[in-house]
Write an enzyme that holds these catalytic residues in place. Structure first.
Site, PDB file in Angstrom:
ATOM      1  N   ASP A 106       1.525  -0.156  -4.939  1.00  0.00           N
ATOM      2  CA  ASP A 106       0.305   0.001  -5.754  1.00  0.00           C
ATOM      3  C   ASP A 106       0.212   1.379  -6.406  1.00  0.00           C
ATOM      4  O   ASP A 106      -0.232   1.502  -7.545  1.00  0.00           O
ATOM      5  CB  ASP A 106      -0.969  -0.355  -4.966  1.00  0.00           C
ATOM      6  CG  ASP A 106      -1.242   0.523  -3.750  1.00  0.00           C
ATOM      7  OD1 ASP A 106      -0.363   1.317  -3.347  1.00  0.00           O
ATOM      8  OD2 ASP A 106      -2.346   0.396  -3.175  1.00  0.00           O
ATOM      9  N   HIS A 107       0.634   2.435  -5.709  1.00  0.00           N
ATOM     10  CA  HIS A 107       0.544   3.814  -6.228  1.00  0.00           C
ATOM     11  C   HIS A 107       1.273   4.716  -5.249  1.00  0.00           C
ATOM     12  O   HIS A 107       1.741   4.254  -4.211  1.00  0.00           O
ATOM     13  CB  HIS A 107      -0.919   4.243  -6.384  1.00  0.00           C
ATOM     14  CG  HIS A 107      -1.749   3.994  -5.159  1.00  0.00           C
ATOM     15  ND1 HIS A 107      -1.655   4.777  -4.030  1.00  0.00           N
ATOM     16  CD2 HIS A 107      -2.633   3.008  -4.850  1.00  0.00           C
ATOM     17  CE1 HIS A 107      -2.469   4.310  -3.106  1.00  0.00           C
ATOM     18  NE2 HIS A 107      -3.074   3.228  -3.568  1.00  0.00           N
TER      19      HIS A 107
ATOM     20  N   GLU B  93       0.814  -1.209   0.000  1.00  0.00           N
ATOM     21  CA  GLU B  93       0.000   0.000   0.000  1.00  0.00           C
ATOM     22  C   GLU B  93       0.856   1.271   0.000  1.00  0.00           C
ATOM     23  O   GLU B  93       1.751   1.426   0.846  1.00  0.00           O
ATOM     24  CB  GLU B  93      -0.935  -0.023   1.215  1.00  0.00           C
ATOM     25  CG  GLU B  93      -1.839   1.198   1.349  1.00  0.00           C
ATOM     26  CD  GLU B  93      -2.730   1.443   0.138  1.00  0.00           C
ATOM     27  OE1 GLU B  93      -3.335   0.492  -0.368  1.00  0.00           O
ATOM     28  OE2 GLU B  93      -2.807   2.605  -0.308  1.00  0.00           O
TER      29      GLU B  93
ATOM     30  N   HIS C 159      -1.658   3.296   4.673  1.00  0.00           N
ATOM     31  CA  HIS C 159      -2.624   4.060   3.873  1.00  0.00           C
ATOM     32  C   HIS C 159      -2.838   5.417   4.533  1.00  0.00           C
ATOM     33  O   HIS C 159      -2.879   5.507   5.757  1.00  0.00           O
ATOM     34  CB  HIS C 159      -3.948   3.284   3.797  1.00  0.00           C
ATOM     35  CG  HIS C 159      -4.921   3.832   2.791  1.00  0.00           C
ATOM     36  ND1 HIS C 159      -5.560   5.038   2.959  1.00  0.00           N
ATOM     37  CD2 HIS C 159      -5.352   3.325   1.605  1.00  0.00           C
ATOM     38  CE1 HIS C 159      -6.347   5.253   1.915  1.00  0.00           C
ATOM     39  NE2 HIS C 159      -6.235   4.231   1.080  1.00  0.00           N
TER      40      HIS C 159
ATOM     41  N   THR D 142      -5.732   1.715  -5.682  1.00  0.00           N
ATOM     42  CA  THR D 142      -5.391   0.289  -5.542  1.00  0.00           C
ATOM     43  C   THR D 142      -6.078  -0.556  -6.606  1.00  0.00           C
ATOM     44  O   THR D 142      -5.462  -1.453  -7.195  1.00  0.00           O
ATOM     45  CB  THR D 142      -5.815  -0.272  -4.171  1.00  0.00           C
ATOM     46  OG1 THR D 142      -5.399   0.615  -3.142  1.00  0.00           O
ATOM     47  CG2 THR D 142      -5.200  -1.642  -3.929  1.00  0.00           C
TER      48      THR D 142
HETATM   49  C1  GP9 Z   1      -9.031  -0.359   0.361  1.00  0.00           C
HETATM   50  C2  GP9 Z   1      -7.604  -0.333  -0.017  1.00  0.00           C
HETATM   51  C3  GP9 Z   1      -7.101   1.055  -0.162  1.00  0.00           C
HETATM   52  O1  GP9 Z   1      -9.618  -1.599   0.346  1.00  0.00           O
HETATM   53  O2  GP9 Z   1      -7.359  -1.085  -1.151  1.00  0.00           O
HETATM   54  O3  GP9 Z   1      -7.596   1.655  -1.288  1.00  0.00           O
HETATM   55  P1  GP9 Z   1      -6.912   2.910  -1.956  1.00  0.00           P
HETATM   56  O4  GP9 Z   1      -7.492   4.129  -1.322  1.00  0.00           O
HETATM   57  O5  GP9 Z   1      -5.451   2.834  -1.738  1.00  0.00           O
HETATM   58  O6  GP9 Z   1      -7.277   2.787  -3.393  1.00  0.00           O
HETATM   59 MN    MN Z   2      -3.807   1.687  -2.288  1.00  0.00          MN
END
Ligand code: GP9
Ligand code: MN
Length: 415
Positions: free
Chosen positions: A254-255, A38, A195, A80
């Site tokens: 992921d980003h 994350e 996150h 994500t």
């Molecule tokens: C939520 C998690 C986070 O289930 O995947 O989402 P994001 O805000 O990073 O897209």
């Molecule tokens: Mn994410």
């Protein structure tokens, strides 16, 4: 119309890259464990805060792995879920909104569906509500066999922080789910603790916060450090449970976690100005491929430019699965013919020597603007990649793909 099908098909065929023979099938029949890290950007790798490593485990793990230090996320507003879309389809997410919501009714030929024919069971493990990002619906469309979601975990006040179950507890509880699956499996783990807004309990803080005017950036380092510890625990548990030797482990960020709103604080951390060029370079996320018995004996760092679009063909080729007839925009990162190239969802792109963003061509070696002519050869390709992919997604064109070529659409509509 069907002429554009042919155009897209020709483009994709022309962009096919021969797999690297030495690596094709290297992980045939092995379990595939994918870990989505994350909000993890590459700038934390091999870096310290107050003299403490931010990712001590990943830094060591990289020394036993293939590591890609010029790998970019290509996500848009779907965050994500966009990275998941890229991973499993090697198609670009859409420019506005989240493709997981807008096109879950489409026909796809995603990795879970492809590898089913090779005896693989597939799953996603993520301790959040199953409908978040429309995952429960989209995972069906992508061909996943099982989604271990919040109801498959014990979540309480003790083991939660911020968005939910702490990563360490998530991985620990996931071991039983992994063991319950038939092998070989393809299982995607989506972490959560790192996150925004990067909350952490005091007992989980293993490095100091940064000191700047951005509380977000300040808090980012302890949560990245915590995630690192959670991943370390997971790898240890895989070994203890006898799941490690027969698996390959793939991790990617992921980003971004730190947006451009925090540029002043970022400049303070990096010790240099965050220009548009630097902003693009900050979109690099770690990408690690770990194959027990292989990468630990011969670790490598690959510096060719690549992105999340390349994950699908890379993984399939490692499993010995041919992708000649598969519709995908990425290429195997191990292919000797792989272009050093990645296009971001906003149209910025990166080549071996240049970065193009905000209508300016930058020289990577200086970070300074340079003649547009240097970026020119890739401008058309960057635009075309996104446009063709969008045409496939918006037109649901995989409906008309029979596994070899696009059929005439009008024929299909008449039936
Ligand atoms: C939520 C998690 C986070 O289930 O995947 O989402 P994001 O805000 O990073 O897209
Ligand atoms: Mn994410």
């Amino acid at each position: 119309d069907s002429s554009s099908f042919i155009e897209i098909e020709n483009y994709l065929k022309a962009n096919q890259k021969k797999p690297n023979e030495e690596l094709f099938g290297l992980a045939q029949g092995k379990n595939v464990i994918v870990i989505s890290l994350e909000s993890t950007q590459s700038f934390v790798i091999n870096e310290k805060i107050d003299g403490q490593e931010i990712t001590p485990f990943l830094n060591d793990f990289i020394k036993d792995s293939y590591y890609f230090d010029n790998f970019y996320h290509q996500t848009g507003q779907g965050k994500t879920s966009d990275s998941e879309f890229l991973l499993d389809n090697s198609l670009y997410p859409i420019g506005r909104g989240a493709v997981f919501f807008t096109h879950s009714g489409n026909e796809f030929t995603a990795t879970p569906e492809i590898i089913k024919d090779y005896g693989y069971y597939s799953s996603v493990l993520h301790a959040n509500d199953k409908s978040f990002w429309n995952r429960d619906i989209m995972y069906g469309a992508l061909g996943y066999d099982r989604f271990f979601e919040i109801n498959d975990y014990v979540v309480n006040e003790e083991n939660s922080v911020g968005w939910g179950l702490k990563d360490l507890d998530f991985f620990e509880q996931s071991i039983a789910h992994l063991k319950s699956q038939p092998q070989p499996f393809y299982s995607k783990f989506i972490t959560l603790t790192n996150h925004f807004p990067f909350e952490l309990d005091p007992e989980d803080k293993m490095v100091n916060e940064f000191t700047s005017n951005s509380r977000t950036l300040n808090r980012y380092f302890p949560t990245v450090r915590y995630q690192d510890e959670a991943v370390k625990h997971f790898i240890t548990r895989l070994k203890e449970e006898g799941l490690y030797d027969n698996s390959i482990i793939i991790m990617y960020g992921d980003h971004y976690g730190i947006s451009e709103n925090h540029n002043v604080a970022m400049e303070q951390f990096l010790g240099r100005e965050v220009t548009p060029f630097e902003s693009v370079q900050l979109q690099r996320v770690p990408f690690i491929i770990h194959i027990p018995g292989v990468t630990d004996k011969d670790p490598q760092t690959y510096s060719k430019v690549s992105g999340q679009i390349d994950l699908k063909p890379t993984i399939l080729h490692l499993l010995g699965i041919d992708t000649k007839e598969d519709v995908h925009f990425g290429s195997d990162v191990f292919s000797k013919q792989k272009l050093s190239f990645a296009v971001l969802r906003d149209g910025s792109f990166i080549t071996e020597n240049y970065v193009y963003t905000k209508n300016t061509c930058y020289d990577k070696s200086t970070g300074e603007p340079t003649k547009e002519a240097y970026c020119e050869p890739f401008m058309k390709k960057a635009k075309q990649e996104l446009e063709y992919s969008d045409q496939i997604v918006y037109g649901d064109l995989l409906r008309f793909y029979n596994g070899k070529s696009y059929q005439d659409q009008s024929q299909n509509l008449k039936q």
